[in-house]
Design an enzyme around this catalytic site. Structure first.
Site, PDB file in Angstrom:
ATOM      1  N   GLY A 124      22.781  15.086 -19.992  1.00 54.82           N
ATOM      2  CA  GLY A 124      21.675  14.693 -19.129  1.00 54.82           C
ATOM      3  C   GLY A 124      21.105  15.806 -18.283  1.00 54.82           C
ATOM      4  O   GLY A 124      20.139  15.600 -17.539  1.00 54.82           O
ATOM      5  N   HIS A 157       0.972   4.662  -2.108  1.00 50.30           N
ATOM      6  CA  HIS A 157       1.222   3.297  -1.635  1.00 50.30           C
ATOM      7  C   HIS A 157       0.836   3.144  -0.168  1.00 50.30           C
ATOM      8  O   HIS A 157       0.376   2.085   0.251  1.00 50.30           O
ATOM      9  CB  HIS A 157       2.698   2.949  -1.846  1.00 50.30           C
ATOM     10  CG  HIS A 157       3.014   1.509  -1.597  1.00 50.30           C
ATOM     11  ND1 HIS A 157       2.309   0.470  -2.190  1.00 50.30           N
ATOM     12  CD2 HIS A 157       3.937   0.910  -0.801  1.00 50.30           C
ATOM     13  CE1 HIS A 157       2.802  -0.686  -1.782  1.00 50.30           C
ATOM     14  NE2 HIS A 157       3.780  -0.449  -0.944  1.00 50.30           N
ATOM     15  N   ASP A 183      -2.928  -9.001  -1.026  1.00 56.15           N
ATOM     16  CA  ASP A 183      -2.310  -9.254   0.274  1.00 56.15           C
ATOM     17  C   ASP A 183      -3.124  -8.577   1.372  1.00 56.15           C
ATOM     18  O   ASP A 183      -4.047  -7.800   1.101  1.00 56.15           O
ATOM     19  CB  ASP A 183      -0.855  -8.758   0.309  1.00 56.15           C
ATOM     20  CG  ASP A 183      -0.709  -7.302  -0.091  1.00 56.15           C
ATOM     21  OD1 ASP A 183      -1.531  -6.478   0.352  1.00 56.15           O
ATOM     22  OD2 ASP A 183       0.225  -6.980  -0.848  1.00 56.15           O
ATOM     23  N   LYS A 222       0.372 -13.152   0.677  1.00 54.34           N
ATOM     24  CA  LYS A 222       1.550 -12.939  -0.169  1.00 54.34           C
ATOM     25  C   LYS A 222       2.772 -12.653   0.675  1.00 54.34           C
ATOM     26  O   LYS A 222       2.699 -11.963   1.691  1.00 54.34           O
ATOM     27  CB  LYS A 222       1.281 -11.757  -1.119  1.00 54.34           C
ATOM     28  CG  LYS A 222       2.429 -11.441  -2.070  1.00 54.34           C
ATOM     29  CD  LYS A 222       2.040 -10.337  -3.040  1.00 54.34           C
ATOM     30  CE  LYS A 222       2.000  -8.979  -2.399  1.00 54.34           C
ATOM     31  NZ  LYS A 222       1.751  -7.899  -3.381  1.00 54.34           N
ATOM     32  N   ARG A 241       7.014 -11.407   0.254  1.00 48.43           N
ATOM     33  CA  ARG A 241       8.062 -10.890  -0.631  1.00 48.43           C
ATOM     34  C   ARG A 241       9.357 -10.896   0.171  1.00 48.43           C
ATOM     35  O   ARG A 241       9.538 -10.102   1.101  1.00 48.43           O
ATOM     36  CB  ARG A 241       7.726  -9.475  -1.093  1.00 48.43           C
ATOM     37  CG  ARG A 241       8.571  -8.991  -2.261  1.00 48.43           C
ATOM     38  CD  ARG A 241       8.249  -7.547  -2.606  1.00 48.43           C
ATOM     39  NE  ARG A 241       6.857  -7.327  -2.908  1.00 48.43           N
ATOM     40  CZ  ARG A 241       6.320  -7.494  -4.113  1.00 48.43           C
ATOM     41  NH1 ARG A 241       7.071  -7.900  -5.109  1.00 48.43           N
ATOM     42  NH2 ARG A 241       5.043  -7.263  -4.307  1.00 48.43           N
ATOM     43  N   ASP A 296      -5.468  -3.747  -6.966  1.00 44.96           N
ATOM     44  CA  ASP A 296      -4.184  -3.346  -6.377  1.00 44.96           C
ATOM     45  C   ASP A 296      -3.874  -1.919  -6.797  1.00 44.96           C
ATOM     46  O   ASP A 296      -4.482  -1.384  -7.727  1.00 44.96           O
ATOM     47  CB  ASP A 296      -3.068  -4.285  -6.828  1.00 44.96           C
ATOM     48  CG  ASP A 296      -1.943  -4.402  -5.795  1.00 44.96           C
ATOM     49  OD1 ASP A 296      -1.949  -3.616  -4.817  1.00 44.96           O
ATOM     50  OD2 ASP A 296      -1.059  -5.265  -5.967  1.00 44.96           O
ATOM     51  N   THR A 314       5.962  -5.614 -12.484  1.00 48.23           N
ATOM     52  CA  THR A 314       6.307  -6.781 -13.302  1.00 48.23           C
ATOM     53  C   THR A 314       5.099  -7.649 -13.627  1.00 48.23           C
ATOM     54  O   THR A 314       5.225  -8.582 -14.418  1.00 48.23           O
ATOM     55  CB  THR A 314       7.344  -7.654 -12.582  1.00 48.23           C
ATOM     56  OG1 THR A 314       6.742  -8.210 -11.398  1.00 48.23           O
ATOM     57  CG2 THR A 314       8.566  -6.830 -12.185  1.00 48.23           C
ATOM     58  N   ALA A 315       3.974  -7.374 -13.013  1.00 48.58           N
ATOM     59  CA  ALA A 315       2.748  -8.181 -13.135  1.00 48.58           C
ATOM     60  C   ALA A 315       2.900  -9.554 -12.498  1.00 48.58           C
ATOM     61  O   ALA A 315       1.999 -10.396 -12.611  1.00 48.58           O
ATOM     62  CB  ALA A 315       2.309  -8.317 -14.595  1.00 48.58           C
ATOM     63  N   GLY A 316       4.015  -9.779 -11.819  1.00 50.80           N
ATOM     64  CA  GLY A 316       4.255 -11.088 -11.204  1.00 50.80           C
ATOM     65  C   GLY A 316       3.218 -11.464 -10.170  1.00 50.80           C
ATOM     66  O   GLY A 316       2.713 -12.595 -10.149  1.00 50.80           O
TER      67      GLY A 316
END
Length: 332
Positions: free
Chosen positions: A40, A132, A171, A194, A196, A221, A226-228
């Site tokens: 690795g 972000h 959100d 939203k 979490r 966004d 996860t596209a949730g």
């Protein structure tokens, strides 16, 4: 554009993106190689002289964030030890930007640790896109050019000739940036409420603030894993009378399960950028990509010519838009 002084090199996760940048700048990609040994261990080597050159290293911290990040450190060190004049890290996506705060006991502020490590390795500048949180720029002591996918994605939306658009923020935290999209497109805005509760990457949509009835909802966004969130939001939007659902995401980190989730949802199309090399997107009929490599190529040109990069934050040259959206309606 011909400029022999610009030297663009690619890390393992940045080769395709770097080639697109070089196509835009009309230059050759620098010669280098990276290897991973059986246990690795990562090894990098520059295969041409870079003494006195201004180097632009392209590498996202994306689908394999730990390997991608460590490789950046080794590349920067290699260029500095080879007497490069400067090293600018072109990082379209900075995965650890999600770790931007200490909001619970005994956790690391990962973005700050990564920023300091990149600078200690010898980076002179960082160019990235849609962090972000904007305040992450403050974790760096060196200059950071923070680009936005907004003009490229907005132009892609405009090319679709959609009617009765409402921009939807998933959100309240992203509402300010979503407002910029709405201003660019000349539309109204709605906001998802939203929550979490855990670190399991699952979010619950509680309410939609704003009128979406009879409209084409364009969910905006910065990224999805996860596209949730966007799938759950699309359900709420349909329940409240939205007629069509389009999603625009700056960074697509989704896996195979997330792709299937999107394909089974009410979302008609997901428009994303190529900031991350993601094999799971291939051949999905609902996922379309626009390239932000021309945007980064233009930023490199501006930096190299000691011109201002800030005009690219809101509007970009027509040649960038033309290059970026050329493959919008082709397979990713």
């Amino acid at each position: 554009m011909k400029n022999a002084e610009i030297k663009v090199f690619a890390g393992s996760s940045g080769k395709s993106f770097a080639n697109k940048i070089c196509d835009y700048l009309d230059i050759e990609l620098g010669q280098s190689e990276a290897m991973t040994f059986s246990e690795g261990n990562t090894f990098v080597r520059i295969n041409e002289t870079v003494r006195g050159k201004d180097i632009y290293l392209v590498q996202s911290i994306g689908m394999n964030p730990n390997d991608d990040f460590v490789e950046i450190l080794f590349w920067v060190d290699a260029f500095k030890r080879a007497s490069a004049n400067s090293v600018t890290v072109i990082m379209p996506y900075f995965s650890y930007a999600k770790g931007d705060k200490k909001d619970e006991p005994r956790v690391s502020i990962r973005a700050r640790v990564c920023a300091e490590a990149i600078e200690l390795a010898g980076a002179d500048r960082v160019v990235t896109m849609d962090l972000h949180s904007h305040q992450i720029q403050g974790f760096f002591k060196k200059p950071v050019d923070h680009l936005f996918a907004l003009p490229v994605l907005s132009e892609a939306i405009l090319q679709m000739n959609l009617s009765d658009i409402v921009v939807v923020s998933p959100d309240a935290g992203f509402a300010k940036q979503a407002r910029k999209y709405a201003d660019y497109l000349g539309t109204s805005i709605a906001i998802g409420d939203k929550t979490r509760k855990h670190h399991n990457e699952r979010a619950e949509i509680l309410e939609i603030i704003g009128d979406v009835r009879g409209k084409t909802a364009v969910i905006i966004d910065d990224f999805s894993l996860t596209a949730g969130s966007i799938v759950e939001l699309s359900k709420c939007l349909i329940e409240r009378g939205a007629t069509r659902i389009i999603a625009c995401l700056s960074h697509l980190l989704i896996n195979e399960a997330a792709v299937r989730r999107i394909e089974a949802s009410a979302i008609e199309m997901v428009i994303g950028t190529d900031s991350v090399e993601n094999p799971h997107l291939i051949h999905s009929p609902k996922i379309k990509l626009v390239s932000v490599a021309p945007l980064f190529g233009e930023a490199i040109s501006q930096i190299h010519n000691q011109a201002s990069v800030s005009p690219l934050f809101e509007r970009v040259p027509n040649k960038v838009i033309a290059s970026s959206t050329a493959s919008l309606f082709s397979e990713p």
